[in-house]
Design a protein around this motif. Structure first.
Motif, PDB file in Angstrom:
ATOM      1  N   ARG A 151      10.371 -51.777 -17.923  1.00  0.00           N
ATOM      2  CA  ARG A 151      10.319 -51.835 -16.262  1.00  0.00           C
ATOM      3  C   ARG A 151       8.769 -51.919 -16.124  1.00  0.00           C
ATOM      4  O   ARG A 151       8.117 -50.879 -17.049  1.00  0.00           O
ATOM      5  CB  ARG A 151      10.791 -50.732 -15.356  1.00  0.00           C
ATOM      6  CG  ARG A 151      10.589 -50.696 -14.349  1.00  0.00           C
ATOM      7  CD  ARG A 151      10.736 -49.308 -13.544  1.00  0.00           C
ATOM      8  NE  ARG A 151      12.332 -49.136 -13.229  1.00  0.00           N
ATOM      9  CZ  ARG A 151      13.367 -48.123 -12.815  1.00  0.00           C
ATOM     10  NH1 ARG A 151      12.794 -47.555 -11.913  1.00  0.00           N
ATOM     11  NH2 ARG A 151      14.662 -48.320 -12.202  1.00  0.00           N
ATOM     12  N   ASP A 152       8.126 -53.195 -15.106  1.00  0.00           N
ATOM     13  CA  ASP A 152       6.566 -52.598 -15.086  1.00  0.00           C
ATOM     14  C   ASP A 152       5.540 -53.630 -16.674  1.00  0.00           C
ATOM     15  O   ASP A 152       4.489 -52.839 -15.582  1.00  0.00           O
ATOM     16  CB  ASP A 152       6.037 -51.436 -14.565  1.00  0.00           C
ATOM     17  CG  ASP A 152       6.399 -50.586 -13.557  1.00  0.00           C
ATOM     18  OD1 ASP A 152       6.864 -51.589 -12.555  1.00  0.00           O
ATOM     19  OD2 ASP A 152       6.429 -49.269 -12.939  1.00  0.00           O
ATOM     20  N   ARG A 153       6.261 -54.002 -17.622  1.00  0.00           N
ATOM     21  CA  ARG A 153       5.573 -54.391 -18.190  1.00  0.00           C
ATOM     22  C   ARG A 153       5.542 -55.749 -18.066  1.00  0.00           C
ATOM     23  O   ARG A 153       3.939 -56.311 -17.679  1.00  0.00           O
ATOM     24  CB  ARG A 153       6.830 -54.863 -19.142  1.00  0.00           C
ATOM     25  CG  ARG A 153       5.221 -54.949 -20.480  1.00  0.00           C
ATOM     26  CD  ARG A 153       6.324 -55.363 -21.437  1.00  0.00           C
ATOM     27  NE  ARG A 153       7.926 -56.381 -22.048  1.00  0.00           N
ATOM     28  CZ  ARG A 153       7.955 -57.256 -22.257  1.00  0.00           C
ATOM     29  NH1 ARG A 153       6.795 -58.125 -22.453  1.00  0.00           N
ATOM     30  NH2 ARG A 153       8.610 -58.157 -21.959  1.00  0.00           N
ATOM     31  N   LEU A 154       5.931 -56.695 -17.181  1.00  0.00           N
ATOM     32  CA  LEU A 154       5.498 -58.149 -17.327  1.00  0.00           C
ATOM     33  C   LEU A 154       5.139 -57.667 -15.480  1.00  0.00           C
ATOM     34  O   LEU A 154       3.946 -58.544 -15.220  1.00  0.00           O
ATOM     35  CB  LEU A 154       6.919 -59.251 -16.824  1.00  0.00           C
ATOM     36  CG  LEU A 154       7.202 -59.422 -18.813  1.00  0.00           C
ATOM     37  CD1 LEU A 154       8.329 -59.821 -18.472  1.00  0.00           C
ATOM     38  CD2 LEU A 154       5.842 -59.694 -19.670  1.00  0.00           C
ATOM     39  N   VAL A 155       5.961 -57.185 -14.845  1.00  0.00           N
ATOM     40  CA  VAL A 155       5.162 -56.931 -13.329  1.00  0.00           C
ATOM     41  C   VAL A 155       6.071 -55.872 -12.899  1.00  0.00           C
ATOM     42  O   VAL A 155       6.545 -55.397 -12.791  1.00  0.00           O
ATOM     43  CB  VAL A 155       6.310 -58.131 -11.889  1.00  0.00           C
ATOM     44  CG1 VAL A 155       7.929 -57.989 -12.661  1.00  0.00           C
ATOM     45  CG2 VAL A 155       6.076 -57.969 -10.743  1.00  0.00           C
ATOM     46  N   ASP A 156       5.006 -55.613 -11.728  1.00  0.00           N
ATOM     47  CA  ASP A 156       4.888 -54.063 -10.982  1.00  0.00           C
ATOM     48  C   ASP A 156       4.398 -54.206  -9.110  1.00  0.00           C
ATOM     49  O   ASP A 156       3.808 -55.164  -9.263  1.00  0.00           O
ATOM     50  CB  ASP A 156       4.035 -53.181 -11.173  1.00  0.00           C
ATOM     51  CG  ASP A 156       3.021 -53.327 -11.874  1.00  0.00           C
ATOM     52  OD1 ASP A 156       2.164 -54.018 -11.814  1.00  0.00           O
ATOM     53  OD2 ASP A 156       1.954 -52.350 -11.803  1.00  0.00           O
ATOM     54  N   GLU A 157       5.290 -53.158  -9.083  1.00  0.00           N
ATOM     55  CA  GLU A 157       3.859 -53.505  -7.234  1.00  0.00           C
ATOM     56  C   GLU A 157       3.407 -53.265  -7.206  1.00  0.00           C
ATOM     57  O   GLU A 157       2.334 -54.152  -5.954  1.00  0.00           O
ATOM     58  CB  GLU A 157       5.083 -52.073  -6.891  1.00  0.00           C
ATOM     59  CG  GLU A 157       4.778 -51.677  -5.040  1.00  0.00           C
ATOM     60  CD  GLU A 157       5.557 -50.693  -4.344  1.00  0.00           C
ATOM     61  OE1 GLU A 157       4.833 -50.456  -3.055  1.00  0.00           O
ATOM     62  OE2 GLU A 157       5.532 -49.725  -6.018  1.00  0.00           O
ATOM     63  N   ARG A 317       7.991 -61.687  -5.696  1.00  0.00           N
ATOM     64  CA  ARG A 317       9.228 -60.403  -4.675  1.00  0.00           C
ATOM     65  C   ARG A 317      10.464 -60.605  -5.679  1.00  0.00           C
ATOM     66  O   ARG A 317      10.911 -59.309  -5.443  1.00  0.00           O
ATOM     67  CB  ARG A 317       9.409 -61.012  -3.216  1.00  0.00           C
ATOM     68  CG  ARG A 317       9.002 -60.459  -2.378  1.00  0.00           C
ATOM     69  CD  ARG A 317       9.056 -60.266  -0.678  1.00  0.00           C
ATOM     70  NE  ARG A 317       7.795 -60.474   0.414  1.00  0.00           N
ATOM     71  CZ  ARG A 317       7.182 -61.640   1.018  1.00  0.00           C
ATOM     72  NH1 ARG A 317       7.325 -62.980   0.376  1.00  0.00           N
ATOM     73  NH2 ARG A 317       5.799 -61.968   1.545  1.00  0.00           N
ATOM     74  N   LEU A 318      10.872 -61.511  -5.824  1.00  0.00           N
ATOM     75  CA  LEU A 318      11.761 -61.452  -6.939  1.00  0.00           C
ATOM     76  C   LEU A 318      12.359 -60.523  -8.305  1.00  0.00           C
ATOM     77  O   LEU A 318      13.391 -60.170  -8.162  1.00  0.00           O
ATOM     78  CB  LEU A 318      12.436 -63.120  -6.673  1.00  0.00           C
ATOM     79  CG  LEU A 318      14.141 -63.694  -7.446  1.00  0.00           C
ATOM     80  CD1 LEU A 318      14.700 -62.111  -7.105  1.00  0.00           C
ATOM     81  CD2 LEU A 318      14.253 -64.678  -7.288  1.00  0.00           C
ATOM     82  N   ALA A 319      10.736 -61.635  -8.881  1.00  0.00           N
ATOM     83  CA  ALA A 319      10.440 -61.313  -9.972  1.00  0.00           C
ATOM     84  C   ALA A 319      10.193 -58.967  -9.584  1.00  0.00           C
ATOM     85  O   ALA A 319      10.821 -58.368 -10.641  1.00  0.00           O
ATOM     86  CB  ALA A 319       9.265 -61.299 -10.447  1.00  0.00           C
ATOM     87  N   LEU A 320       9.820 -58.917  -8.438  1.00  0.00           N
ATOM     88  CA  LEU A 320       9.681 -57.348  -8.560  1.00  0.00           C
ATOM     89  C   LEU A 320      11.024 -56.403  -8.435  1.00  0.00           C
ATOM     90  O   LEU A 320      11.111 -55.512  -9.313  1.00  0.00           O
ATOM     91  CB  LEU A 320       9.188 -56.923  -7.346  1.00  0.00           C
ATOM     92  CG  LEU A 320       8.761 -55.417  -6.786  1.00  0.00           C
ATOM     93  CD1 LEU A 320       8.300 -54.569  -8.426  1.00  0.00           C
ATOM     94  CD2 LEU A 320       7.925 -55.208  -6.152  1.00  0.00           C
ATOM     95  N   ALA A 321      12.193 -57.209  -7.369  1.00  0.00           N
ATOM     96  CA  ALA A 321      13.506 -56.981  -7.451  1.00  0.00           C
ATOM     97  C   ALA A 321      14.053 -56.474  -8.496  1.00  0.00           C
ATOM     98  O   ALA A 321      14.444 -55.701  -9.025  1.00  0.00           O
ATOM     99  CB  ALA A 321      13.889 -57.418  -5.989  1.00  0.00           C
TER     100      ALA A 321
END
Length: 484
Positions: A151-157, A317-321
């Motif tokens: 989690r948070d490796r490719l995308v994060d908030e 947003r989809l990638a973050l979810a």
């Protein structure tokens, strides 16, 4: 007597001798009358440059871009390096330990982790449960990093907020372009309406001039008994009717100038009321813009670009979810080194220290993330359907406008032929009337018909200009709209 004649001759001869020299001096050094910018014919390029520079709607859209850039800068603040310092000293009690520390943390821009470095120094004694506060005399230097593996490796908030803010800038720019296209389209219409109204006024004034110039001859003929009185009354009736047409055309021309002032502004952005002296001399000003239909016109439309930018935001947003559904596995490493003479903590702190560790967590239900996934996917599907419809709509719209341009050009050609024939008939009828072979009613009818044909030609040319402007706006032709 002789002296008087000599004086008179001198008065006559001297100006005659001086006249060639004066004329030669004038021809050698002509003084051209300066052409003031305020009296030069107003062109469409002048209006388009003015509206693109100072139209309040465009200025407002530019302000919105700056607002979006400010929000993007705020989102980038999540990646700012943070410096913090802390100190603590025991003022009462058995122990007198004092510790001071400073630390700088910098988030990673391509991972959800961060790197940090710090310095810590202590003096005095600490209880055994605070043994980690001890340092050598010159303190301890420490560096470390935390790296996200799942989690948070490719995308994060943080990165998602930055991506969304960047998309907001693009959307604001596309909105500004859409606003600018709309403003320039209306500016073209305002200018063409002003020119067309001025040309109509000129046509009605020419028609009125015919009646006014004819009245003197008719009055003399009636006075001599060559024409009946009713003929003069009929001419006066036509004068009144044509004068009414001129008055109405003057009102339309002033209203068009007032509408044009909304787009034609000075350097300070204040509206300029254009006077009749700046009206172009002929209908060449109704040529309008030259819009070229290119194959990529749909892709250049700012409204379609806005939809595509919103789809990109939906993807973020989809990638973050989806990221929130992954388990968290963070790897952490740290190195520390005490420097200087050995402190109260002993020699065990002097060697280089290194430590690694991990943190793992797994969401068991996480219905919030699942709901966000469904919501983001539905939004993307809706935007994709809207973009498909907009592409089809743009294609149909451009095709319809192209058909309208062709039809308007054909009608203008017919109107030009009609005007030429009507003016020939009117001129021939006036000659017949002057020769006594025609009646006054038929002359007026021919003149009215010729003037109506002239006005219809102006209207047809204005429709061509409006259709071309609409085509330039539909294809987002920035060059034609004066936005380059």
């Amino acid at each position: 007597m002789i002296r008087s004649r000599l004086l008179l001759s001198a008065l006559i001869v001297v100006p005659l001798l001086a006249a060639p020299a004066t004329a030669q001096r004038i021809e050698a050094n002509p003084a051209p009358a300066p052409v003031r910018a305020e009296t030069a014919p107003l062109t469409l390029d002048d209006v388009l440059r003015s509206s693109a520079r100072a139209a309040p709607q465009i200025v407002e859209a530019l302000a919105k871009i700056r607002g979006a850039e400010g929000r993007a800068l705020t989102a980038s603040g999540a990646f700012d390096t943070v410096f913090e310092a802390e100190g603590r000293s025991r003022t009462l009690g058995y122990y007198d330990g004092t510790v001071a520390s400073a630390r700088a943390t910098r988030p990673l821009s391509d991972n959800g982790g961060y790197v940090y470095g710090g310095y810590r120094v202590s003096r005095g004694g600490f209880p055994v449960y605070e043994d980690e506060n001890y340092t050598n005399r010159l303190g301890e230097v420490k560096v470390g990093a935390l790296y996200s593996l799942l989690r948070d490796r490719l995308v994060d908030e943080r990165r998602t907020r930055r991506t969304l803010a960047s998309g907001d800038i693009d959307i604001a720019r596309f909105e500004r372009e859409a606003v600018a296209i709309g403003v320039q389209r209306r500016a073209i219409d305002a200018y063409q309406n002003w020119v067309a109204a001025g040309l109509r006024l000129r046509a009605y004034r020419d028609l009125l001039q015919l009646s006014e110039s004819r009245r003197g001859g008719l009055a003399r003929q009636v006075q001599l008994g060559a024409r009946p009185d009713i003929l003069l009354a009929e001419n006066d009736q036509n004068l009144v009717r044509r004068r009414a047409l001129v008055v109405r055309a003057e009102g339309d021309f002033q209203a068009a100038a007032n509408a044009l002032s909304l787009y034609f502004r000075d350097m300070n952005g204040e509206p300029i009321m254009v006077g009749p002296e700046r009206l172009p001399p002929d209908a060449g000003a109704l040529a309008g813009v030259a819009a070229a239909v290119r194959d990529d016109f749909a892709r250049r439309r700012p409204d379609l670009q806005m939809l595509l930018a919103r789809i990109d935001q939906g993807s973020a947003r989809l990638a973050l979810a989806q990221n929130d559904l992954r388990p968290r596995l963070d790897l952490r490493g740290e190195m520390g080194k005490d420097v200087g003479p050995i402190g109260l903590g002993g020699a065990s702190r002097t060697p280089l220290e290194a430590a690694v560790g991990f943190r793992f967590s797994l969401p068991l239900q996480n219905r919030a993330a699942k709901g966000r996934i469904v919501e983001a996917q539905a939004e993307m599907d809706a935007l994709a359907a809207r973009s498909r419809f907009l592409r089809d709509q743009i294609t149909v719209e451009v095709e319809g406008i192209t058909i309208g341009v062709d039809a308007a050009e054909k009608l203008a050609t017919i109107a030009e032929q009609e005007r030429q024939l009507a003016e020939r008939l009117a001129a021939a009828e006036r000659r017949r009337f002057e020769l006594g072979s025609s009646d006054f009613f038929l002359v007026n009818q021919r003149e009215d018909t010729a003037n109506d044909a002239r006005v219809r030609l102006i209207d047809a040319q204005a429709r061509i200009a409006a259709a071309r402007a609409e085509l330039a706006a539909a294809t987002a032709d920035r060059a034609a709209l004066g936005l380059d």
